[in-house]
Design a protein around this motif. Structure first.
Motif, short mmCIF file in Angstrom:
data_model
loop_
_atom_site.label_atom_id
_atom_site.label_comp_id
_atom_site.label_asym_id
_atom_site.label_seq_id
_atom_site.Cartn_x
_atom_site.Cartn_y
_atom_site.Cartn_z
N TRP A 165 0.85 -1.18 0.00
CA TRP A 165 0.00 0.00 0.00
C TRP A 165 0.89 1.23 0.00
O TRP A 165 1.54 1.54 0.98
CB TRP A 165 -0.92 0.00 1.20
CG TRP A 165 -1.93 -1.11 1.17
CD1 TRP A 165 -1.84 -2.32 1.75
CD2 TRP A 165 -3.17 -1.07 0.48
NE1 TRP A 165 -2.95 -3.09 1.47
CE2 TRP A 165 -3.79 -2.33 0.68
CE3 TRP A 165 -3.83 -0.14 -0.32
CZ2 TRP A 165 -5.04 -2.66 0.15
CZ3 TRP A 165 -5.06 -0.47 -0.84
CH2 TRP A 165 -5.67 -1.71 -0.62
N ILE A 168 -1.52 7.86 -1.15
CA ILE A 168 -2.29 8.69 -2.07
C ILE A 168 -1.62 8.66 -3.45
O ILE A 168 -0.41 8.80 -3.59
CB ILE A 168 -2.40 10.13 -1.56
CG1 ILE A 168 -3.05 10.14 -0.16
CG2 ILE A 168 -3.20 11.00 -2.50
CD1 ILE A 168 -4.44 9.59 -0.14
N VAL A 176 -6.31 5.93 -3.82
CA VAL A 176 -5.18 5.36 -3.09
C VAL A 176 -4.52 4.33 -3.99
O VAL A 176 -5.20 3.55 -4.66
CB VAL A 176 -5.65 4.71 -1.78
CG1 VAL A 176 -4.47 4.06 -1.05
CG2 VAL A 176 -6.34 5.73 -0.88
N ARG A 201 -10.64 6.81 -2.34
CA ARG A 201 -10.36 7.15 -0.94
C ARG A 201 -11.61 6.98 -0.06
O ARG A 201 -11.52 6.57 1.11
CB ARG A 201 -9.84 8.59 -0.85
CG ARG A 201 -8.47 8.78 -1.46
CD ARG A 201 -8.01 10.23 -1.43
NE ARG A 201 -7.81 10.71 -0.06
CZ ARG A 201 -7.33 11.93 0.22
NH1 ARG A 201 -7.04 12.78 -0.77
NH2 ARG A 201 -7.16 12.31 1.46
N ASP A 229 -1.46 7.19 5.97
CA ASP A 229 -0.64 6.12 5.45
C ASP A 229 0.66 6.02 6.22
O ASP A 229 0.85 6.71 7.24
CB ASP A 229 -0.40 6.31 3.96
CG ASP A 229 0.30 7.64 3.66
OD1 ASP A 229 0.81 8.27 4.63
OD2 ASP A 229 0.34 8.05 2.49
N ILE A 235 -5.35 9.98 4.63
CA ILE A 235 -6.11 9.30 3.58
C ILE A 235 -7.58 9.65 3.72
O ILE A 235 -8.22 10.12 2.78
CB ILE A 235 -5.89 7.78 3.66
CG1 ILE A 235 -4.42 7.46 3.38
CG2 ILE A 235 -6.79 7.05 2.68
CD1 ILE A 235 -4.08 6.00 3.53
#
Length: 604
Positions: A165, A168, A176, A201, A229, A235
């Motif tokens: 992950w 943004i 994301v 998001r 994040d 986020i």
């Protein structure tokens, strides 16, 4: 005028400083203090409970929100796992890895596959498929993977096939970005490409709509959520980016947001390295405290007022009988003691009634005593003159004996003169004078008096009496009750020496057997006593009546015994008083112990 002002002030102070006012003020202050301490204790305890309840609530909310976040992340992870393990995707990337580029129709087939998988999740906005040589296979364009940062690719390579992950999307701020490296199953799990996922998001919003939030939990509308994040970038947030970064920079259970204290609860996602923060205003968490504080203040005020109204008549009921007693005692200064009438006061306590009864009894008794004393004074004034006329002056006796002494000296009767001199000293010691009426003398004085007595008795017994005095020099100044040794010497002569046919002796010894104590013993070599006679003598000395009293037995000895127990209680293991040791035919020893006072505590 100035003096009168001060007098008025003193009278005013006396009127204020009454028992009634003291009871009133004391009870009131005590009650107020009790109420204040109780209120403060309750306020503190309830405040802690409310704050703990609020923290527990927001903690549970944060745990639930973090659980929902993990579920959403796992859904994306599961979906991307299915994509990267799809047989067609694996086949296409394996072909690319062998150097055989895919044609348009083969890449076009990926569209159907992507749509099928995206239909299972509403959060995915798009999927992108790249080869290792930076060519994008899907969507159908010639974009290179270089538009994705090297940091993101590094994170994907470090995950070794698990989803990374990134955060943004730098190109699209409302999505994301997540990247997953595709390992080729038929080529020893070697890298074959990358799958790039774009997620909305809003997909990560753990709260429902505002209306649903208030219906389920009316307090949730005051909570603020912040999801960031791994880089600390927000986020999902109910705050603007600047405020969110300010909150993330702070630590502790309480943070400051726009000059307002907020309770902060933090949770870390187990799937992604993301942080979830829930905020609640401290005032909202403890809003019940202000209501409690107001209730406590009102309760204290009402209780204090009620106690004031009750204490005033109570203090009056207590002090009214005492004031009546005080007025009666003041009137006694102006004309005799008078009994307080027993009025019917049903509010009197038992103690006040007992005080009045005791005062009345005292007044009656004192009036009787005054009458008796008055009559005795009249009678005494009539008899004092007769008593003075019948009084004998001891000095007349002393002067007469002195005259006999000088008359015998002139006639050269020295032995008889010394006896008369000893008798004069003996009478002077026994009778004494007003200025020499002490209860205590020194051991030296007592031994000199006993020596004079022995000298007189030798004149009567002549050669039948021999006497000795043995005393430690350092003990001669020890104080001792007056006339305590001579009765023992008299008893030794009467029952010891005179009971013998042959001459006898009396010995007086003064010694110290243990520190702090002195022992005085009178020893005779008379006929002694057996056990039965000794027991009868001890009973007589202790005051027990005897059926066969002997001549002079126990009278002087009993007097000595009582005085010794009075002055010297518990001087040894056997108790205080006289100790008698005697055996038939072996004489008798009468002794007693006295304490030696510290230096400076003797006769003054």
């Amino acid at each position: 005028m100035h003096v009168r002002t001060w007098a008025d002030r003193i009278n005013n102070l006396r009127e204020i400083n009454t028992l009634r006012n003291q009871i009133f003020v004391g009870f009131t202050l005590t009650m107020i203090l009790v109420l204040v301490f109780a209120g403060a204790f309750i306020y503190g305890e309830v405040s802690v409970l409310l704050k703990q309840s609020a923290e527990k609530h927001i903690q549970q909310t944060a745990i639930q929100a973090n659980g929902r976040l993990d579920v959403l992340l796992k859904q994306i992870d599961s979906l991307t796992t299915q994509v990267v393990t799809d047989s067609y995707v694996q086949k296409l990337l394996l072909k690319e890895a062998k150097g055989m580029p895919s044609n348009f129709n083969e890449r076009q087939s990926l569209l159907q596959i992507a749509n099928n998988y995206m239909a299972y999740s509403s959060g995915i906005s798009s999927l992108e498929l790249y080869t290792l040589d930076n060519r994008r296979l899907f969507p159908l364009d010639d974009s290179s993977i270089k538009r994705i940062s090297m940091n993101a690719l590094t994170q994907a390579d470090e995950k070794k096939g698990r989803i990374a992950w990134v955060g943004i999307d730098p190109r699209v701020s409302d999505s994301v970005l997540a990247i997953r490296r595709i390992n080729l199953l038929d080529n020893s799990y070697l890298p074959g490409g990358y799958l790039v996922v774009h997620v909305y998001r809003e997909y990560f919003n753990m709260y429902e709509s505002e209306t649903e939030k208030e219906e389920k939990n009316p307090f949730r509308s005051r909570e603020l959520m912040l999801l960031s994040d791994s880089e600390g970038n927000p986020i999902i947030s109910d705050l603007d980016d600047e405020a969110a970064k300010s909150v993330l920079a702070q630590t502790g259970s309480t943070v400051t947001l726009e000059q307002e204290s907020m309770l902060a609860v933090r949770q870390q996602s187990k799937v992604a390295d993301w942080k979830l923060v829930l905020l609640m205003p401290v005032e909202a968490a403890t809003e019940g405290i202000s209501v409690l504080r107001t209730a406590i203040f009102v309760s204290i005020g009402i209780a204090a007022l009620a106690f004031l109204l009750l204490t005033l008549p109570l203090s009056t009921m207590i002090t009214r009988p005492i004031q009546q007693l005080m007025r009666s005692m003041r009137r006694a200064r102006f004309g005799g003691l008078r009994v307080i009438p027993d009025g019917r006061n049903y509010f009197r306590t038992l103690e006040i009634n007992e005080l009045n009864n005791t005062y009345n009894q005292m007044v009656t008794h004192m009036n009787e005593l005054i009458q008796v004393v008055y009559e005795k004074e009249i009678t005494q004034s009539r008899t004092e003159l007769k008593a003075l006329q019948a009084q004998i002056n001891p000095h007349f006796l002393f002067n007469t004996l002195e005259a006999f002494y000088w008359s015998l000296e002139e006639k050269e009767e020295s032995e008889l003169a010394q006896t008369i001199l000893a008798m004069s000293g003996l009478f002077r010691y026994v009778i004494g004078s007003a200025a020499d009426n002490d209860e205590r003398v020194t051991i030296r004085d007592e031994l000199e008096h006993a020596q004079r007595y022995l000298q007189i008795m030798k004149m009567r017994l002549i050669d039948r009496l021999h006497w000795f005095i043995e005393a430690d020099e350092q003990l001669l100044q020890v104080p001792i009750p007056k006339l305590i040794i001579q009765p023992l010497v008299e008893n030794a002569i009467l029952h010891g020496v005179e009971s013998r046919i042959s001459p006898g002796s009396v010995t007086i010894r003064v010694f110290s057997a243990k520190p702090g104590f002195a022992t005085i013993a009178v020893i005779d070599d008379g006929v002694g006593m057996d056990g039965e006679a000794l027991n009868k003598l001890m009973q007589s000395i202790e005051g027990v009546p005897s059926q066969e009293p002997k001549k002079g037995a126990g009278v002087a000895m009993s007097n000595v015994q009582r005085r010794l127990k009075l002055y010297y209680p518990n001087t040894n293991e056997r108790g205080s008083g006289l100790q008698i040791d005697s055996k038939a035919g072996a004489g008798t020893t009468v002794s007693f112990d006295i304490t030696i006072p510290p230096e400076g505590d003797g006769l003054s």
